[in-house]
Design an enzyme around this catalytic site. Structure first.
Site, PDB file in Angstrom:
ATOM      1  N   GLU A   1       0.846  -1.194   0.000  1.00  0.00           N
ATOM      2  CA  GLU A   1       0.000   0.000   0.000  1.00  0.00           C
ATOM      3  C   GLU A   1       0.884   1.249   0.000  1.00  0.00           C
ATOM      4  OE1 GLU A   1      -2.277  -1.066   3.464  1.00  0.00           O
ATOM      5  OE2 GLU A   1      -2.801  -2.930   2.447  1.00  0.00           O
TER       6      GLU A   1
ATOM      7  N   SER B   1      -5.356  -4.837   0.353  1.00  0.00           N
ATOM      8  CA  SER B   1      -5.655  -6.279   0.351  1.00  0.00           C
ATOM      9  C   SER B   1      -4.443  -7.025   0.884  1.00  0.00           C
ATOM     10  CB  SER B   1      -5.931  -6.752  -1.083  1.00  0.00           C
ATOM     11  OG  SER B   1      -6.963  -6.026  -1.687  1.00  0.00           O
ATOM     12  N   GLU B   2      -4.292  -6.988   2.196  1.00  0.00           N
ATOM     13  CA  GLU B   2      -3.076  -7.601   2.760  1.00  0.00           C
ATOM     14  C   GLU B   2      -2.981  -9.076   2.405  1.00  0.00           C
ATOM     15  OE1 GLU B   2      -4.937  -5.442   4.377  1.00  0.00           O
ATOM     16  OE2 GLU B   2      -3.567  -3.811   4.872  1.00  0.00           O
TER      17      GLU B   2
ATOM     18  N   ASP C   1       0.096  -4.872  12.752  1.00  0.00           N
ATOM     19  CA  ASP C   1      -1.262  -5.242  13.184  1.00  0.00           C
ATOM     20  C   ASP C   1      -2.080  -5.825  12.031  1.00  0.00           C
ATOM     21  OD1 ASP C   1      -1.512  -3.261  15.902  1.00  0.00           O
ATOM     22  OD2 ASP C   1      -0.093  -2.712  14.337  1.00  0.00           O
TER      23      ASP C   1
ATOM     24  N   HIS D   1      -2.650  -0.309  15.908  1.00  0.00           N
ATOM     25  CA  HIS D   1      -1.544   0.094  15.037  1.00  0.00           C
ATOM     26  C   HIS D   1      -0.189   0.007  15.739  1.00  0.00           C
ATOM     27  CE1 HIS D   1      -4.585   1.573  12.285  1.00  0.00           C
ATOM     28  NE2 HIS D   1      -3.664   1.967  11.424  1.00  0.00           N
TER      29      HIS D   1
END
Ligand code: TPP
Ligand code: MG
Length: 822
Positions: free
Chosen positions: A500, A530-531, A556, A598
Site C-alpha cells: 500500500e 488487500s493484505e 497489526d 496500530h
C-alpha cells in the site's frame, strides 16, 4: 494516487446510470456434427479417454476408501480423498487447450484437474521433452518405476508416469510427485504446468494472481488458471485476488508492452455445493456465480457461465477466452457448471441433498452423454471406446498395485534419515539474480535523487569527538533498507516490490522514496488494501521463479494476511519436496503511537510458524546487511522494521554503515556492548532502552551488562548467548512483544536448558503488558522501559543496592496478573 490522473469533481459528480453488460449463460449450442470440422476424430476420442481415466482413477480411490480394496487389491488409505466423480468434463474441458507454459492452480478437489492437465501436456509435448522431464524429475526415480515392463510408446509411458506420480503422492509415498509431503490435497507437478493445489478453500484465489503477475512482468509465455470452487467465492482472499487481478493500473498506468490485463482465468469449478452448503439459494446471493464478474471491473471480467457438463462447451469457451488474454484483455471469470456425484469426501452421507437430485445429474452424466454422442454421430464405434475403457481399467489397476507395493514405493525413511523433512523446510540458496537479463530501470543509480541525498549523509551517528550529527545529517535505518533494496533492483531483473502506498508516496515510512523515479510501474506499484492478496500474490510470484518484496504497512494488519502467512508462504517449499523456492521478503512495519490496532509487535506469532525466517534489525548497519542477506536468499523471510527506528542513525557499528554491499548472515545475534555481570538479550527497538538501562547499571550499581541484539529470531544461533552466560551467569530478555506467549519465553527456555549449569538466577523475560496498546501518551506504561529492566533485575535476578523500584515484578504480582490473564 498518481498525479498524472486528475480526478475532476465536475466529472465524477455527474449523475447517470451504471449499465452493466450482459453475461452469457450456457450459450454454447453446437452439435457434435458441427464440431467435426474443428476436431479430429482422435481429438474427440481422446477427450473421452481423458474423462474416463479420471473417472476410473477416482472410482478406484473411492472403492479403496469405502471398501478397503479395489479389484482384489487390499489397501487402507487413512488420508483424505476429495473426489470429483461427475466433474470430469469440467476438468478435461479446462485443460484441453493448455500447454506446459500454462499454469493451473487448484484446490483440495483437484485430482481430476491434475490428470486432465497432465494428459493435455503429454499430448502436446514431443517424445524428447517428455523423456527429458521424466529423466530429470527426482533423478528419474519415478521413471525407473513405471518403465519396468513398459512396451508401448513414450506418450503411453508418460501417462503411466502421471498416474503413478499422482497416486504415489496421494498415498504419501516418497516416490510421489512431491515425495509424499503434499498428499491428496496438495499434489502437483510443475514440469507439466500443474502448480500447487490448495487445501485452504480459496487459497489459490490470490496465489494464482501472483503467478499471472510473474508471467506478465517477466514476459513469460502462457496463461494462469485458478481452479477454485463455487463456495470459495465467499472467501476474502478470493475477492482480494479478483481485485488485484483487475486493477486498472495495468491498462492505465503501466507502460509500453506492459500495458494490458493479467493473463489469468478464474475457473470456478461450480459443483453447486461447498461441503454441504448449497451456494445458489443458501450460502451465497449471486444466484449464478458468473454475476461476480460484474462486481469486479467494467468488462464484467468477460464472465460467462459455461456448461461444464459438456467438455466441448468448455473447450469452446477456453478458445475464446485465451484469445482475449492474448489480446491482454484479462482477467477472465468462468463459472463452470458441474456436479459431483461423490460425496465431499468418502465419509459424506449426502444428508444435505436429495437422492432425486443426484440421480437427475447422474442421468445426464457427462461421460455417458459424450460417449453416446460419439457413437451416435459415428465418430467412434462402441468397440473402440470399449477397448479404451479396458485399457484404462488395466492401467489404473497396474498403477495401484505398483503404488501400494512398499518395496517399489516406500515412504520417506525417517528412521534412517531423521532430518529429511527438516532439510526441506528451507532451500538456503544464495542467488544474485533469479534470471540472467538486464534489469529494467529508469536511470542509473548515480542519477537517483535519493542516492545523491544519502551520499551527503554521515554513515556513523557520531563525529570524532563522540558528538552526534544532526538528525538530518545522519544516515538512517530507512536508508539502510533502501540501499539494500535498490541494489537488488539493479541486480535482479525479476525483483518487484509492492504494497500500500509504495509508489508515489514512497512507502508509508519513506523507505522507498527515490524508487518511484528509478523503476517502471511494473517493478514498483501500489497494491489495493488487500493484505491477503499482497502476500498471496507474492507467494505465487515467488514460486514461479521471481524475487519479490511485498509490504504490510502495519504489523497489526498481518492478521489480514493470516492464511497467507500461516499456511502458504511457509509451507510450499517443503510440501513440494523442496523443488519450489520461495524468494519472498515480506516487509512488516511495527508501529507505535497509534494505539491498540496500530502498535502491536506480532513478531512472536511469526516465529511459531515453521518454514519462515524472521529478522528484526534495530540499527542501520544491521538493517542493510540483513536485507541484503534476505534478498540474496531463496527462502521466505519476514523482515520486521520498527517505526520508532526508521530515523535512527548508526550508533553502534564503528566505521558506520559501509557504502558497499555486505551481508549479515541470518541467525547470528550481535554483541552490541560487551559486559561481565549480566547478559541482556534484546529483540528489535528495545535495544535502545536496554542501552539506557545498561548505562544506569554501570553508573549507579557498578554492574556491566553485555547487550546482545538477537537481530534474527529464526534461525537463531544460541552459542554467543551461552558464551555470554558463562561469563555473566545472569540473563534478562526483553522486547516490545506482549510478554505472554512472547518468543522471549522460548529463548529463555532454551537458555535454561542449554546453559543451566552457568545460571546463577533464572532467566527473566520482560515484555509489554498483556493489554491493548494504549494511546501514545500512555505507552510508557505498556512497552518495556529502562526502569522496568532495572526493577526486574533487582526483584528477580540480583538485588541492586539501594534501588527503589517503580514497577512491580514481585512473585505475588506475577501470580496475580497470571490469575487474571492480564
Ligand atoms: C478456509 C477453509 N475453510 C473451510 C474448509 C473446509 N472445507 C473443505 S472443502 C469445503 C467446501 C469447499 O467448497 P468449494 O469451494 O465449492 O469446493 P468443492 O469442495 O465444492 O470442490 C470446506 C468448507 C477448508 N478446507 N478451508
Ligand atoms: Mg463447490
Amino acid at each position: 494516487m498518481p498525479k498524472t490522473q486528475f480526478i475532476n469533481p465536475a466529472e465524477v459528480r455527474k449523475s447517470g446510470t451504471l449499465k452493466l453488460g450482459s453475461i452469457p449463460v450456457n450459450a454454447y449450442n453446437k452439435t457434435m456434427k458441427e464440431e467435426l470440422s474443428r476436431y479430429s476424430v482422435d481429438d474427440l476420442v481422446r477427450i473421452y479417454r481423458d474423462m474416463q481415466i479420471i473417472r476410473e482413477f477416482e472410482t478406484m480411490l473411492d472403492t479403496i476408501k469405502t471398501k478397503g480394496e479395489y479389484k482384489g487389491v487390499p489397501y487402507t488409505h487413512p488420508g483424505p480423498a476429495h473426489l470429483s466423480i461427475g466433474q470430469e468434463a469440467a476438468a478435461v474441458g479446462m485443460a484441453y487447450h493448455l500447454g506446459v507454459d500454462d499454469y493451473i492452480f487448484g484446490s483440495h478437489r483437484s485430482h481430476g484437474e491434475i490428470l486432465a492437465k497432465g494428459l493435455s501436456a503429454i499430448e502436446k509435448l514431443d517424445d524428447e521433452r517428455l523423456i527429458k522431464i521424466m529423466k530429470e524429475y527426482f533423478e528419474g526415480r519415478i521413471l525407473s518405476i513405471v518403465e519396468k515392463g513398459h512396451t508401448g510408446d513414450v506418450k503411453s509411458l508418460a501417462v503411466k508416469f502421471l498416474l503413478y506420480g499422482t497416486l504415489a503422492e496421494i498415498f504419501a509415498r516418497e516416490t510421489g510427485f512431491n515425495k509424499g509431503l503434499g498428499g491428496s490435497m496438495h499434489a502437483f507437478f510443475t514440469p507439466f504446468g500443474i502448480f500447487p493445489n490448495n487445501a485452504i478453500v480459496g487459497g489459490s484465489g490470490d496465489i494464482s494472481v501472483g503467478a499471472a503477475l510473474y508471467k506478465k512482468v517477466n514476459r513469460k509465455p502462457g496463461i494462469v488458471v485458478a481452479n477454485i470452487g463455487d463456495a470459495s467465492l465467499g472467501c476474502g482472499p478470493v475477492w482480494e485476488g479478483l481485485a488485484f487481478a483487475a486493477m486498472d493500473q495495468y491498462t492505465k498506468l503501466w507502460e509500453g508492452d506492459m500495458k494490458g490485463g493479467l493473463p489469468i482465468i478464474f475457473n470456478i469449478m461450480n459443483n453447486q455445493y461447498g461441503m454441504g452448503g448449497q451456494t445458489s439459494g443458501e450460502t451465497m446471493g449471486y444466484s449464478i456465480a458468473a454475476r461476480v464478474g460484474a462486481a469486479v471491473n467494467r468488462d464484467n471480467m468477460h464472465a460467462e457461465r459455461v456448461d461444464g457438463y459438456n467438455p466441448l462447451a468448455l473447450i469452446d469457451a477456453y478458445e475464446r477466452k485465451m484469445e482475449l488474454i492474448r489480446d491482454k484483455k484479462g482477467p477472465v471469470f468462468l463459472d463452470v457448471l458441474t456436479y459431483r456425484f461423490s460425496g465431499h469426501s468418502p465419509s459424506d452421507s449426502s444428508t444435505y441433498r436429495s437422492k432425486e437430485e443426484i440421480e437427475a445429474w447422474e442421468s445426464v452424466d457427462s461421460i455417458a452423454t459424450y460417449r453416446d454422442s460419439l457413437t451416435e454421430n459415428q465418430v467412434a464405434d462402441r468397440s473402440r471406446l470399449d477397448g479404451i475403457r479396458e485399457e484404462i481399467d488395466a492401467l489404473i489397476l497396474e498403477t495401484l498395485k505398483r503404488t501400494v507395493d512398499d518395496g517399489t514405493s516406500p515412504r520417506m525413511d525417517l528412521v534412517a534419515k531423521p532430518n529429511l523433512i527438516g532439510e526441506m523446510m528451507f532451500s538456503n540458496g544464495s542467488v544474485d539474480r533469479m534470471e540472467e537479463r538486464e534489469p529494467e530501470v529508469n536511470m542509473t543509480l548515480e542519477e537517483n535523487p535519493r542516492v545523491k541525498q544519502i551520499a551527503k549523509k554521515e554513515r556513523f551517528a557520531f563525529d570524532a569527538s563522540g558528538k552526534p550529527f544532526s538528525a538530518m545529517k545522519q544516515y538512517q535505518l530507512r536508508d539502510g533498507i533502501f540501499e539494500a533494496i535498490v541494489h537488488r533492483f539493479y541486480q535482479d531483473p525479476t525483483l518487484i516490490a509492492y504494497g500500500e502506498e509504495n509508489r508515489d508516496w514512497g512507502g508509508a515510512f519513506a523507505v522507498y522514496r527515490g524508487l518511484t523515479e528509478a523503476l517502471p510501474y511494473h517493478r514498483l506499484f501500489n497494491a489495493p488494501i488487500s493484505e491477503g492478496a499482497i502476500v498471496g500474490t507474492a507467494i505465487g510470484y515467488g514460486m514461479c521463479g521471481g524475487r519479490v518484496i511485498p509490504e504490510i504497512m502495519y504489523c497489526d494488519f498481518l492478521g489480514r494476511s493470516g492464511d497467507e502467512v500461516f499456511n502458504q508462504l511457509p509451507k510450499w517449499q517443503s510440501m513440494s519436496g523442496n523443488l519450489i523456492r520461495m524468494p519472498v521478503v515480506l516487509r512488516v512495519s511495527v508501529g507505535s503511537k497509534y494505539g491498540a490496532q496500530h502498535s502491536q509487535d506480532w513478531s512472536s506469532l511469526v516465529t511459531h510458524i515453521p518454514g519462515l525466517k524472521v529478522v528484526f534489525p534495530a540499527t542501520p548497519y544491521d538493517a542493510k546487511g540483513l536485507m541484503n542477506a534476505a534478498l540474496q536468499g531463496t527462502d521466505p523471510v519476514v523482515y520486521f522494521e520498527s517505526q520508532r527506528l526508521y530515523g535512527t542513525g548508526e550508533e553502534f557499528h564503528e566505521g558506520g554503515v559501509p557504502e558497499e554491499y555486505y551481508e549479515i548472515p541470518l541467525g547470528e545475534p550481535d554483541i552490541k556492548r560487551a559486559g561481565d555481570d549480566i547478559t541482556i538479550l534484546t529483540i528489535g527497538a528495545t535495544l535502545y532502552r536496554v542501552r539506557e538501562a545498561a548505562d544506569v547499571l554501570q553508573e549507579k550499581y557498578g554492574m556491566s551488562a553485555e547487550i546482545i541484539d538477537a537481530r534474527t529470531l529464526v534461525p537463531f544461533n544460541y552459542e554467543p548467548v551461552l558464551r555470554s552466560l558463562k561469563k555473566t551467569g545472569r540473563i534478562l530478555l526483553v522486547s516490545d512483544a506482549c510478554e505472554r506467549g512472547s518468543y522471549l519465553n522460548d529463548m529463555a527456555q532454551h537458555v535454561t536448558e542449554l546453559g543451566f549449569d552457568d545460571l546463577d538466577a533464572p532467566p527473566v523475560v520482560v515484555g509489554s503488558r498483556n493489554w491493548i496498546t494504549p494511546a501514545y501518551e500512555l505507552e510508557d506504561y505498556f512497552f518495556p522501559q529502562a526502569s522496568w529492566i532495572l526493577d526486574a533485575i533487582h526483584e528477580r535476578i540480583i538485588p541492586l543496592k539501594n534501588h527503589q523500584t517503580t514497577n512491580n515484578f514481585t512473585t505475588g504480582e506475577k501470580l496475580r496478573r497470571s490469575r487474571l490473564g492480564v
